[in-house]
Design an enzyme around this catalytic site. Structure first.
Site, PDB file in Angstrom:
ATOM      1  N   ASP A  90       4.964   0.742   3.955  1.00 43.00           N
ATOM      2  CA  ASP A  90       5.064  -0.527   4.676  1.00 43.00           C
ATOM      3  C   ASP A  90       4.831  -1.668   3.697  1.00 43.00           C
ATOM      4  OD1 ASP A  90       2.312  -0.479   4.164  1.00 43.00           O
ATOM      5  OD2 ASP A  90       1.888   0.491   6.080  1.00 43.00           O
TER       6      ASP A  90
ATOM      7  N   GLU B 241       5.183  10.119   3.419  1.00 45.84           N
ATOM      8  CA  GLU B 241       4.797   8.770   2.973  1.00 45.84           C
ATOM      9  C   GLU B 241       3.963   8.833   1.696  1.00 45.84           C
ATOM     10  OE1 GLU B 241       3.326   4.511   4.777  1.00 45.84           O
ATOM     11  OE2 GLU B 241       2.532   6.328   5.713  1.00 45.84           O
TER      12      GLU B 241
ATOM     13  N   TYR C  91      -7.601   2.807   7.100  1.00 50.35           N
ATOM     14  CA  TYR C  91      -8.463   3.103   5.955  1.00 50.35           C
ATOM     15  C   TYR C  91      -9.912   2.822   6.337  1.00 50.35           C
ATOM     16  CZ  TYR C  91      -4.399   3.573   2.898  1.00 50.35           C
ATOM     17  OH  TYR C  91      -3.222   3.994   2.310  1.00 50.35           O
TER      18      TYR C  91
ATOM     19  N   ASP D 272       0.800  -1.226   0.000  1.00 49.25           N
ATOM     20  CA  ASP D 272       0.000   0.000   0.000  1.00 49.25           C
ATOM     21  C   ASP D 272       0.833   1.275   0.000  1.00 49.25           C
ATOM     22  OD1 ASP D 272      -2.458   1.668   0.532  1.00 49.25           O
ATOM     23  OD2 ASP D 272      -1.351   2.032   2.380  1.00 49.25           O
TER      24      ASP D 272
END
Length: 619
Positions: free
Chosen positions: A167, A570, A323, A164
């Site tokens: 990570d 990120e 999410y 995703d």
């Protein structure tokens, strides 16, 4: 005495009696004449004047045809002159120096597009293709789904797909949205992808995602009872030190801890979004009939499951931390629209245009996040998609009323993006605050830029010069300029003069929150905690994760290039998918526009049903 007779050559013939001769004398005179001349004279006398002229013409026998010598000579002369002229022209062209005009260099949007697509190569999981073009990545997580306890028998393995973000977790909900967005951009702008030399690349990226999704449920069945929702774990809220994808800082290639699989049996939002991803991809791969039908069947199974077993996928599990899905009604409208375009089955259109679904999805009440397309809320995307249907096919009754509502609301949303209205704040540098100053703003900005550029192209393709915001008329160029200013900000036209796309320009983030990019590939396997030193170091990442769009600046245009602060540094799949869509929409020549027909390739000819007659008049 004279006698007059008619001279056959055109004059009077005078004969004098005194000059008459005897027969013998005339005989002698005739013998003295030239015999050939006499013969010719006799022939001329017999043939007449007209025939004599024809006889005197000269001809050339070419074997298969006889032509006049005069015409033959003129033809040869013309050919000779033409050959000389052609030779002179050729000589002039070859001797005169020529100036070669170099093709125009690619625009910034095209250059950034090349890089933004490479991010997906860096996020691939499983056995990598031979030419993945990311030297520091390798095969990883080759046991996903095989060791998990309690998973259904339909799930054999979950190797592959995409990680995703920074990570190694596979969150299927935002990943499905990312694949849908990539497919949508290909359907609309395949010619631009081809012009940029990226069509085959982006289709390969989509297929990498859809091949994986087919593993997450029994795609050969007509009905299912569960689907895989997530691979890996990242919850560290209870202070646990159990190795997982957030507690550890390891290269994906070195992961040796357990990666659990989470299944769900009541997850309408996830299933409908996965259905949308497969349905949209089936249109992208319509030329591969077998694969396209496989995707359509899988999408049909997923969408039926989403309608049958209601619930939010994130309810009561760790996905709510990362999410969280707020509703599944928007996915019903969004997924139903994509199912209609993939199958042509009007029952899906009837469902997607049901006023009750739109009402539950929030189409009629607005709110602070109204008009913001994201991995959580797809209502705005569905409204734009269904406005397209009205613009180009105009299906009429019984869909017209709700489609007109969606179309009007799309126009209002586009108005809300413009700086002259105050629906959303902007930073001093001009970045629209679609998430109202909360962290990680760029993922929302790129989606809005894509929708604005796309809707501008819709209006252009429909020969509509603009749209109204209340009493004011705005041209389509205003929408396109909004999209450009937002993407230009991301590319470096901002107060910090920083590009928020890694590898684009000279000044971009060097401490991206990404495990694989921050740990050197030096044949040393760093264990769960061993990689922490690479997480915490102030040195730049040893690897450049080209094309990654980071989370972005804060509401004051500030940015901290710090690896441990994921709110700034990120990148995510969903964010980059929106970026790719916006970049391809703005790239190249504006006149190339959209592909009007491919989206409707499975839609049968529409013959609108006439509305019912009015009730009989009664006094």
């Amino acid at each position: 005495m004279s006698m007059y007779g008619r001279d056959p050559w055109g004059g009077p013939l005078e004969i004098h009696a005194t000059d008459s001769a005897t027969d013998d004398e005339r005989s002698r005179n005739l013998q003295e004449l030239d015999r050939p001349a006499l013969d010719e004279t006799q022939q001329s006398w017999l043939l007449g004047a007209g025939e004599q002229k024809k006889k005197k013409k000269k001809y050339v026998d070419l074997g298969c045809i006889i032509v006049s010598r005069k015409i033959f000579i003129w033809t040869l002369g013309t050919l000779a002159v033409s050959a000389v002229l052609a030779g002179l022209i050729t000589l002039i062209v070859k001797t005169v120096p020529r100036h070669h005009h170099k093709p125009a260099p690619p625009d910034n949007y095209t250059l950034a597009l090349h890089k933004a697509l490479l991010f997906f190569n860096a996020q691939k999981s499983g056995k990598l293709p031979r030419h993945n073009n990311v030297s520091w990545r390798g095969n990883s997580c080759m046991a996903d789904g095989k060791k998990s306890q309690g998973t259904s028998s339909a799930i054999k393995d979950l190797i592959g797909g995409y990680y995703d973000a920074g990570d190694a977790i596979k969150f299927h909900f935002p990943k499905a949205f990312a694949m849908t967005m990539l497919s949508w951009s290909v359907i609309e702008y395949s010619a631009k992808y081809e012009a940029a030399g990226e069509l085959a690349h982006v289709k390969e990226l989509i297929k990498w995602g859809t091949d994986y999704f087919l593993k997450t449920f029994n795609h050969t069945a007509d009905t299912i009872n569960s689907i895989a929702a997530q691979v890996g774990s990242g919850d560290t809220s209870d202070g646990s030190t159990t190795p997982n994808d957030h507690y550890c800082w390891m290269r994906p290639e070195d992961i040796d801890y357990d990666r659990p699989v989470k299944e769900c049996s009541s997850c309408s939002d996830l299933a409908a979004e996965m259905a949308a991803a497969l349905a949209a991809a089936s249109i992208v791969f319509k030329d591969n009939r077998a694969y396209s039908q496989k995707l359509v069947h899988g999408a049909t199974t997923l969408y039926g499951f989403s309608r049958r077993q209601r619930g939010r996928y994130s309810q009561g599990n760790e996905a709510s931390v990362f999410y969280n899905s707020t509703s599944y009604w928007d996915e019903f409208v969004w997924g139903g629209a994509w199912m209609y375009f993939a199958t042509g089955n009007s029952s899906y259109l009837k469902l997607a245009t049901t006023p009750g679904l739109a009402k539950h999805a929030g189409a009629f009440w607005g709110g602070p996040d109204y008009g913001v397309l994201s991995w959580d809320n797809k209502l705005t995307g569905a409204q734009v998609l269904l406005s397209r249907l009205r613009l180009f096919l105009s299906p009429g009754y019984p869909y017209e009323e709700i489609l007109r509502t969606f179309h009007n609301q799309t126009g209002i949303i586009m108005c809300s993006y413009l700086p002259m209205f105050t629906s959303f704040n902007r930073t001093r540098g001009g970045l629209i605050q679609l998430n109202h100053g909360r962290p990680q703003p760029l993922q929302y900005v790129v989606n809005a830029a894509f929708l604005a550029a796309l809707y501008s192209d819709y209006l252009g393709a429909a020969d509509t010069p603009g749209w109204y915001c209340g009493p004011n008329f705005f041209s389509t160029d205003v929408l396109r300029n909004f999209a450009k200013t937002q993407i230009d900000y991301i590319l470096g036209k901002n107060p910090r003069k920083m590009s928020y796309i890694v590898g684009f320009g000279n000044h971009y983030p060097k401490h991206v929150h990404h495990r694989g990019a921050s740990i050197p590939k030096n044949k040393i396997k760093y264990n769960c905690k061993g990689g922490w030193k690479w997480r915490d170091t102030s040195k730049p990442n040893p690897h450049t994760i080209v094309g990654a769009m980071v989370a972005g600046p804060d509401k004051h245009d500030g940015f901290h290039d710090v690896r441990t602060n994921y709110n700034y540094t990120e990148p995510t799949l969903a964010g980059n998918a929106g970026l790719v869509a916006a970049l391809v929409a703005l790239s190249g020549d504006k006149s190339s526009g959209i592909d009007k027909n491919t989206l409707f390739s499975a839609v049968p000819p529409m013959f609108p049903t006439p509305p019912p007659p009015p009730a009989p008049w009664k006094p």
